[in-house]
Design a protein around this motif. Sequence first.
Motif, PDB file in Angstrom:
ATOM      1  N   THR A  20      38.380  31.485  34.856  1.00 18.73           N
ATOM      2  CA  THR A  20      37.748  32.041  36.056  1.00 18.73           C
ATOM      3  C   THR A  20      38.814  32.423  37.072  1.00 18.73           C
ATOM      4  O   THR A  20      39.662  31.602  37.427  1.00 18.73           O
ATOM      5  N   ASN A  58      23.872  38.362  39.490  1.00 18.80           N
ATOM      6  CA  ASN A  58      25.284  38.526  39.156  1.00 18.80           C
ATOM      7  C   ASN A  58      25.454  39.546  38.043  1.00 18.80           C
ATOM      8  O   ASN A  58      24.727  39.525  37.040  1.00 18.80           O
ATOM      9  N   THR A  60      27.042  41.418  34.803  1.00 22.21           N
ATOM     10  CA  THR A  60      27.600  40.958  33.531  1.00 22.21           C
ATOM     11  C   THR A  60      27.945  42.171  32.673  1.00 22.21           C
ATOM     12  O   THR A  60      27.172  43.135  32.627  1.00 22.21           O
ATOM     13  N   SER A  65      31.712  38.221  33.440  1.00 21.96           N
ATOM     14  CA  SER A  65      30.616  38.019  34.372  1.00 21.96           C
ATOM     15  C   SER A  65      31.190  37.596  35.721  1.00 21.96           C
ATOM     16  O   SER A  65      32.342  37.166  35.808  1.00 21.96           O
ATOM     17  N   ASN A  67      30.479  35.558  39.598  1.00 16.12           N
ATOM     18  CA  ASN A  67      29.710  34.628  40.416  1.00 16.12           C
ATOM     19  C   ASN A  67      29.833  35.135  41.853  1.00 16.12           C
ATOM     20  O   ASN A  67      30.854  34.945  42.517  1.00 16.12           O
ATOM     21  N   GLN A  69      28.767  35.066  45.580  1.00 13.69           N
ATOM     22  CA  GLN A  69      28.199  34.207  46.606  1.00 13.69           C
ATOM     23  C   GLN A  69      28.352  34.938  47.947  1.00 13.69           C
ATOM     24  O   GLN A  69      29.409  34.852  48.590  1.00 13.69           O
ATOM     25  N   SER A  76      33.994  35.646  42.165  1.00 12.22           N
ATOM     26  CA  SER A  76      34.885  35.226  41.092  1.00 12.22           C
ATOM     27  C   SER A  76      34.517  35.906  39.777  1.00 12.22           C
ATOM     28  O   SER A  76      33.364  36.260  39.545  1.00 12.22           O
ATOM     29  N   LYS A  78      34.546  35.569  35.642  1.00 13.04           N
ATOM     30  CA  LYS A  78      34.645  34.671  34.498  1.00 13.04           C
ATOM     31  C   LYS A  78      34.830  35.486  33.236  1.00 13.04           C
ATOM     32  O   LYS A  78      34.063  36.420  32.960  1.00 13.04           O
TER      33      LYS A  78
END
Lengths: 115, 115
Positions: A20, A58, A60, A65, A67, A69, A76, A78
């Motif tokens: 990540t 989110n 993908t 993918s 995250n 917020q 972030s 991943k």
Amino acid sequence: AQTVTQSQPEMSVQEAETVTLSCTYDTSESNYYLFWYKQPPSRQMILVIRQEAYKQQNATENRFSVNFQKAAKSFSLKISDSQLGDTAMYFCAFMNPHDNNDMRFGAGTRLTVKP
Amino acid sequence: DVKVTQSSRYLVKRTGEKVFLECVQDMDHENMFWYRQDPGLGLRLIYFSYDVKMKEKGDIPEGYSVSREKKERFSLILESASTNQTSMYLCASSFAGRGTNEKLFFGSGTQLSVL
């Protein structure tokens, strides 16, 4: 002015594992776009993934993918099942559509995938 | 596929020389950008243009000028090259307006060395 911060200058991960990459940004806008770009040794910038701020879901794209917020202004990336070809510089970027699509970038994270 | 072509991949110039970096895109994009990429600093915006003959300063315009006489071509000019302008230069383009899948398309970069 918007700022984008990537706090990890370098990271490494074993092939097939998950990693990540973190990114935070600062803005007073409510509608904007966020991106992760990949720059391999060829230097060609490749769009990895794109997120619209008004969408809560989110984004993908296959093994990639995010995250997102919004309240924490965090975005972030991943990478699952890391592959040797994922070795590259990764840049987080912010775009303000109200400002001629001006895009601002973080300093980048150099990711190395180890066999 | 969108193509953004930068005229030189590597360039070596002497201090005080006038330097032209050329960029051409083939997708009729309204917006074009010049970025400078330095280690630890990410990509920083030098100038951008949202129409023919229009230009706007980015974050680091000092020592640079630009020209956009035709929609497909955006030139970056170093009037008198200095050693601190040694860097990677990236050109990018995008469509204007909102809701048009905003993202940047990049060239492969020009690594400029000023001796």
